[in-house]
Structure formats: C-alpha cells, structure tokens
Design a protein around this motif. Structure first.
Motif, PDB file in Angstrom:
ATOM      1  N   SER A 179       0.813  -1.215   0.000  1.00 54.98           N
ATOM      2  CA  SER A 179       0.000   0.000   0.000  1.00 54.98           C
ATOM      3  C   SER A 179       0.847   1.266   0.000  1.00 54.98           C
ATOM      4  O   SER A 179       0.309   2.374  -0.096  1.00 54.98           O
ATOM      5  CB  SER A 179      -0.923   0.017   1.244  1.00 54.98           C
ATOM      6  OG  SER A 179      -1.695  -1.161   1.305  1.00 54.98           O
ATOM      7  N   LEU A 180       2.148   1.112   0.127  1.00 54.27           N
ATOM      8  CA  LEU A 180       3.039   2.270   0.176  1.00 54.27           C
ATOM      9  C   LEU A 180       3.389   2.768  -1.218  1.00 54.27           C
ATOM     10  O   LEU A 180       3.420   2.002  -2.185  1.00 54.27           O
ATOM     11  CB  LEU A 180       4.331   1.906   0.914  1.00 54.27           C
ATOM     12  CG  LEU A 180       4.223   1.551   2.398  1.00 54.27           C
ATOM     13  CD1 LEU A 180       5.580   1.109   2.929  1.00 54.27           C
ATOM     14  CD2 LEU A 180       3.707   2.746   3.200  1.00 54.27           C
ATOM     15  N   LYS A 181       3.624   4.051  -1.301  1.00 52.14           N
ATOM     16  CA  LYS A 181       4.103   4.633  -2.559  1.00 52.14           C
ATOM     17  C   LYS A 181       5.225   5.606  -2.247  1.00 52.14           C
ATOM     18  O   LYS A 181       5.114   6.429  -1.331  1.00 52.14           O
ATOM     19  CB  LYS A 181       2.979   5.346  -3.303  1.00 52.14           C
ATOM     20  CG  LYS A 181       3.431   5.835  -4.670  1.00 52.14           C
ATOM     21  CD  LYS A 181       2.278   6.321  -5.518  1.00 52.14           C
ATOM     22  CE  LYS A 181       2.791   6.728  -6.902  1.00 52.14           C
ATOM     23  NZ  LYS A 181       1.698   7.225  -7.764  1.00 52.14           N
ATOM     24  N   LYS A 182       6.290   5.500  -3.038  1.00 56.59           N
ATOM     25  CA  LYS A 182       7.461   6.347  -2.825  1.00 56.59           C
ATOM     26  C   LYS A 182       7.248   7.697  -3.496  1.00 56.59           C
ATOM     27  O   LYS A 182       6.893   7.777  -4.671  1.00 56.59           O
ATOM     28  CB  LYS A 182       8.699   5.658  -3.396  1.00 56.59           C
ATOM     29  CG  LYS A 182      10.017   6.277  -2.963  1.00 56.59           C
ATOM     30  CD  LYS A 182      11.178   5.431  -3.444  1.00 56.59           C
ATOM     31  CE  LYS A 182      12.509   5.981  -2.934  1.00 56.59           C
ATOM     32  NZ  LYS A 182      13.644   5.138  -3.374  1.00 56.59           N
ATOM     33  N   GLY A 183       7.446   8.757  -2.727  1.00 59.22           N
ATOM     34  CA  GLY A 183       7.293  10.107  -3.260  1.00 59.22           C
ATOM     35  C   GLY A 183       8.539  10.579  -3.984  1.00 59.22           C
ATOM     36  O   GLY A 183       9.582   9.906  -3.987  1.00 59.22           O
ATOM     37  N   ASP A 184       8.447  11.738  -4.606  1.00 60.68           N
ATOM     38  CA  ASP A 184       9.584  12.302  -5.347  1.00 60.68           C
ATOM     39  C   ASP A 184      10.756  12.613  -4.426  1.00 60.68           C
ATOM     40  O   ASP A 184      11.912  12.609  -4.858  1.00 60.68           O
ATOM     41  CB  ASP A 184       9.147  13.578  -6.079  1.00 60.68           C
ATOM     42  CG  ASP A 184       8.113  13.299  -7.160  1.00 60.68           C
ATOM     43  OD1 ASP A 184       8.108  12.158  -7.685  1.00 60.68           O
ATOM     44  OD2 ASP A 184       7.306  14.196  -7.465  1.00 60.68           O
ATOM     45  N   ASP A 185      10.455  12.904  -3.163  1.00 59.25           N
ATOM     46  CA  ASP A 185      11.534  13.226  -2.211  1.00 59.25           C
ATOM     47  C   ASP A 185      12.115  11.981  -1.549  1.00 59.25           C
ATOM     48  O   ASP A 185      12.963  12.087  -0.664  1.00 59.25           O
ATOM     49  CB  ASP A 185      11.003  14.189  -1.144  1.00 59.25           C
ATOM     50  CG  ASP A 185       9.837  13.599  -0.363  1.00 59.25           C
ATOM     51  OD1 ASP A 185       9.359  12.502  -0.751  1.00 59.25           O
ATOM     52  OD2 ASP A 185       9.388  14.228   0.624  1.00 59.25           O
ATOM     53  N   GLY A 186      11.636  10.808  -1.982  1.00 62.09           N
ATOM     54  CA  GLY A 186      12.173   9.559  -1.431  1.00 62.09           C
ATOM     55  C   GLY A 186      11.438   9.048  -0.219  1.00 62.09           C
ATOM     56  O   GLY A 186      11.718   7.939   0.257  1.00 62.09           O
ATOM     57  N   ASN A 325       7.126  -1.330  -7.583  1.00 60.04           N
ATOM     58  CA  ASN A 325       8.096  -2.173  -6.872  1.00 60.04           C
ATOM     59  C   ASN A 325       7.574  -2.528  -5.480  1.00 60.04           C
ATOM     60  O   ASN A 325       7.780  -3.649  -4.996  1.00 60.04           O
ATOM     61  CB  ASN A 325       9.442  -1.450  -6.755  1.00 60.04           C
ATOM     62  CG  ASN A 325      10.147  -1.349  -8.090  1.00 60.04           C
ATOM     63  OD1 ASN A 325       9.967  -2.203  -8.954  1.00 60.04           O
ATOM     64  ND2 ASN A 325      10.953  -0.304  -8.274  1.00 60.04           N
ATOM     65  N   GLU A 326       6.899  -1.574  -4.851  1.00 57.75           N
ATOM     66  CA  GLU A 326       6.347  -1.824  -3.523  1.00 57.75           C
ATOM     67  C   GLU A 326       5.249  -2.879  -3.587  1.00 57.75           C
ATOM     68  O   GLU A 326       5.153  -3.733  -2.699  1.00 57.75           O
ATOM     69  CB  GLU A 326       5.788  -0.523  -2.934  1.00 57.75           C
ATOM     70  CG  GLU A 326       6.839   0.520  -2.570  1.00 57.75           C
ATOM     71  CD  GLU A 326       7.409   1.227  -3.798  1.00 57.75           C
ATOM     72  OE1 GLU A 326       8.548   1.719  -3.726  1.00 57.75           O
ATOM     73  OE2 GLU A 326       6.714   1.271  -4.842  1.00 57.75           O
ATOM     74  N   GLN A 327       4.421  -2.820  -4.628  1.00 59.53           N
ATOM     75  CA  GLN A 327       3.357  -3.813  -4.773  1.00 59.53           C
ATOM     76  C   GLN A 327       3.926  -5.197  -5.066  1.00 59.53           C
ATOM     77  O   GLN A 327       3.427  -6.196  -4.560  1.00 59.53           O
ATOM     78  CB  GLN A 327       2.382  -3.379  -5.871  1.00 59.53           C
ATOM     79  CG  GLN A 327       1.477  -2.230  -5.464  1.00 59.53           C
ATOM     80  CD  GLN A 327       0.548  -1.810  -6.591  1.00 59.53           C
ATOM     81  OE1 GLN A 327       0.907  -1.846  -7.766  1.00 59.53           O
ATOM     82  NE2 GLN A 327      -0.652  -1.383  -6.226  1.00 59.53           N
ATOM     83  N   LYS A 328       4.967  -5.234  -5.887  1.00 59.59           N
ATOM     84  CA  LYS A 328       5.602  -6.519  -6.194  1.00 59.59           C
ATOM     85  C   LYS A 328       6.180  -7.148  -4.921  1.00 59.59           C
ATOM     86  O   LYS A 328       5.958  -8.323  -4.631  1.00 59.59           O
ATOM     87  CB  LYS A 328       6.721  -6.339  -7.226  1.00 59.59           C
ATOM     88  CG  LYS A 328       6.241  -6.005  -8.629  1.00 59.59           C
ATOM     89  CD  LYS A 328       7.406  -5.749  -9.558  1.00 59.59           C
ATOM     90  CE  LYS A 328       6.952  -5.318 -10.945  1.00 59.59           C
ATOM     91  NZ  LYS A 328       8.091  -4.953 -11.815  1.00 59.59           N
ATOM     92  N   MET A 329       6.936  -6.326  -4.163  1.00 60.49           N
ATOM     93  CA  MET A 329       7.569  -6.850  -2.955  1.00 60.49           C
ATOM     94  C   MET A 329       6.525  -7.180  -1.888  1.00 60.49           C
ATOM     95  O   MET A 329       6.577  -8.233  -1.244  1.00 60.49           O
ATOM     96  CB  MET A 329       8.577  -5.836  -2.405  1.00 60.49           C
ATOM     97  CG  MET A 329       9.463  -6.386  -1.297  1.00 60.49           C
ATOM     98  SD  MET A 329      10.744  -5.204  -0.793  1.00 60.49           S
ATOM     99  CE  MET A 329      11.680  -5.058  -2.315  1.00 60.49           C
ATOM    100  N   GLY A 330       5.543  -6.291  -1.729  1.00 65.65           N
ATOM    101  CA  GLY A 330       4.509  -6.513  -0.724  1.00 65.65           C
ATOM    102  C   GLY A 330       3.671  -7.742  -1.015  1.00 65.65           C
ATOM    103  O   GLY A 330       3.378  -8.530  -0.110  1.00 65.65           O
ATOM    104  N   SER A 331       3.296  -7.917  -2.283  1.00 74.75           N
ATOM    105  CA  SER A 331       2.501  -9.090  -2.641  1.00 74.75           C
ATOM    106  C   SER A 331       3.307 -10.368  -2.471  1.00 74.75           C
ATOM    107  O   SER A 331       2.775 -11.391  -2.027  1.00 74.75           O
ATOM    108  CB  SER A 331       1.986  -8.973  -4.087  1.00 74.75           C
ATOM    109  OG  SER A 331       3.059  -8.903  -5.009  1.00 74.75           O
ATOM    110  N   ALA A 332       4.605 -10.312  -2.792  1.00 74.20           N
ATOM    111  CA  ALA A 332       5.463 -11.485  -2.613  1.00 74.20           C
ATOM    112  C   ALA A 332       5.548 -11.870  -1.129  1.00 74.20           C
ATOM    113  O   ALA A 332       5.449 -13.051  -0.765  1.00 74.20           O
ATOM    114  CB  ALA A 332       6.856 -11.206  -3.164  1.00 74.20           C
TER     115      ALA A 332
END
Length: 357
Positions: A179-186, A325-332
């Motif tokens: 459910s996380l999303k990386k912002g432009d500031d990291g 990438n977060e969805q891939k890792m989180g779902s895994a």
C-alpha cells in the motif's frame, strides 16, 4: 455361445467401458488444475470487462454486475438439473457425472441461508474490490487467512495454532507494504485504492464466515446426504445467494436498473462478458473442488498460492497496469506468508515425528 467366446465378449465390454470412462484420474487431475487456473484467470478478465462495459467503478452498477453473475450461475444450475448431467468432468476428458435435483427439505434450505448469504457477500465484495483495482484487490484478497483466524477464533471456537498466528504479521505486513508509494523526495506514504482495500477485506471477512458456516452445515450428515454431493450444495448456494442479493441490489442500485437493461439490450460486449464471467465463476469453483478434494493439504495450499500469483501476472498483462516495486515486494511477502501459514503445522509435525523416531 462358448465360454471362451463369452469371456472375449465380456473383456471387450469391460475394455470399452474403461475407454468410455475417459482419461486416467492422474491426467484428469492435471487438466482440472489447468482449467481451474484458466477459469479463474478468465473470470477476472471477463469480470473487469463487464464492469468497464457498464462504466467502471463509478457507474453505480457494480452490485448489479455481481448479482447478475450469480443469476447466470443459478440458470446454469437449473439447466444441469433439467438435463440431469454435470459436464464439469469433461474438462478432465472424463465422462460427465449425473446430477439430479437434491432431495433437500424446506428446513435444509433455511439452514443453508447463512452459508449462501456469506458466499453471496464474499462474491459481491470481491467484484467491488476487483472493480476498484484488479491487481491491488488480489493483493488484499491474499490476506484472507488473517480474517479466517480472527473469525474462527471468536465465532467458531477454532483458533489457529501458535505457529500459524506467528505467520499473520507477515501477511499483514506484506499487504501494508504493497500500500506504500514512494514520493519524489524519497519518502513513503500510504497510497492505495480505497475501494479495493475496504471491499477486499470485507470479502475476506465474508469468506471466513462462509468457511465456518460450510463446516457447520456439512456436520449435519442428514443435510449432506439429502444434497447428494458437493455439486448440488454449490448449486443451491449460488441460487439462494442470487435471491439474497436481489433485494440488496434493488435498494442500492434499483434506480440504475433501467440504464443497465438498456445497456444490456444493445451492448454485445456487456452481454458476452456478463455471461462468460458468470459461467467461469461457476465452473472454476467446481473444478477447484474436484482438484482440492483429492489432493493433500500441502498440495492444496501450494496450488492456491500459485493461483493467486498466476492470476495477478495475467491481470497485469490484460489490463496493461504495471505493479509498482512496492506492490511486487509486498505481494510477494504476503503470498509467501500465506503459504507458510498453510504449511507450517504440517512442516513442524514432520520435524517432531523425525525427532521422536
């Protein structure tokens, strides 16, 4: 006729009957696996297309689509009873089974209502979740064991083992990470489709209650016997579930029904995808039953986990939406947690037996 002639004739009849019976059970089982997965994948595709045909998640017709899918299931069940044949085993290259109308009583049907309500609720909530986001909805659905553990403990006195409980944070953590999303500031922030999350968890809750109600119903040997098999129980559940959803549909989306039927009369895409999503839903669930009832718990767990991964990959290809990438890792993480949750008791039992011997 001589005894040798009779023996040859008898052998010929036996051989012919074996050929007529179809493919060997191991081949049929493999085909059931294949078509179970394929049916689930195609259901997700047709379901998404049907929802898009009525205008997507903001159209106000999602409950209508979910209800009409169960309507297709109900019609399919009545047709099977009319012809007294269930064609599902043809997918395993075996002869179809006979399926007559169950000898259930009115009392049996009343006792079946809680199961049908939970099954219908799980189906409708899943349609809402997948309509919100087909991929994230699948990730949320993978957290079903968490709700099953809570519901089983509180309502059915079936608490999971300590080791299973230890696996639950892995599943929750995986869904949270997805459910996380990386912002432009990291920096990271929670960003997800609210519809997919809320209705995905609601679907998981209904599914957990469905499992408990199914166990309660089948514990009554008289009801199970009068149903005459799992196929009839599933058919009755879909029919009753359809009639349960009808008043809910009328209350929530009744004002939109004229619009829906106008679309249905003129839109061939909606007609096709609504029909096929209903049929695929019914058939893949039946094939899953054929498959899982003859495999061990470990095989069933691995099969269900693999199915979730395959469906996600397929829907990513169909919708053209790329998982972050977060969805891939989180779902895994979540899916591995589900697999571990399913297997850990068996794995530890094996180790304890080895130590004791």
């Amino acid at each position: 006729r001589s005894s040798s002639s009779f023996g040859a004739s008898n052998f010929q009849v036996t051989t012919t009957s074996k050929i007529m019976a179809g493919a060997p059970d191991n081949v049929a089982l493999l085909l059931f696996f294949v078509f179970w997965y394929a049916g689930n994948m195609k259901y997700n595709e047709y379901n998404t297309a049907a929802l898009n045909a009525v205008g997507g998640k903001t159209s106000g017709l999602t409950m209508t689509v979910a209800t009409m899918q169960l309507g297709v299931c109900a019609v399919y069940a009545f047709i099977m009873w009319a012809v007294k044949i269930n064609p599902a085993k043809l997918f395993g290259l075996q002869m179809p089974e006979k399926q007559s109308v169950p000898k259930s009583t009115q009392a049996d049907l009343i006792k079946s209502i809680p199961l049908a309500f939970c099954a219908a609720g799980a189906h409708a909530a899943t349609v809402f979740a997948l309509g919100g986001d087909p991929l994230f909805g699948q990730i949320v659905k993978s957290a079903e064991p968490v709700l099953a553990a809570v519901v089983g403990t509180i309502f059915y006195n079936k608490a999971p083992s300590f080791y299973k409980v230890c696996c639950l944070p892995i599943i929750v953590g995986g869904v949270a990470f997805a459910s996380l999303k990386k912002g432009d500031d990291g920096s990271y922030s929670l960003k997800f489709d609210t519809t997919a999350l809320v209705f995905g968890m609601l679907a998981n809750s209904f599914a957990a209650f469905k499992g408990g109600e199914n166990s309660k119903l089948l514990a009554d040997k008289g009801i199970a016997e009068r149903y005459g098999g799992v196929g009839n129980q599933f058919a009755v559940t879909q029919i009753v579930g359809f009639f349960i959803l009808l008043p809910i549909l009328y209350v929530t989306e009744g004002a939109m029904l004229p619009t829906f039927f106008e679309k249905l009369k003129t839109d061939s895409s909606l007609q096709f995808n609504l029909l096929m999503s209903g049929l695929c839903f019914y058939i893949y669930n039946e094939l899953a039953t054929y498959t899982l009832k003859v495999t061990g718990a470990v095989t069933a767990s691995v099969a269900n986990t693999a199915k979730r991964v395959i469906v996600m990959v397929y829907m990513a290809a169909v919708t053209g939406k790329v998982l972050t990438n977060e969805q891939k890792m989180g779902s895994a993480i979540a899916i591995c947690g589900v697999l571990l949750y399913s297997l850990i008791d068996d794995l530890l039992k094996g180790k304890k037996k080895a130590k004791s011997s």
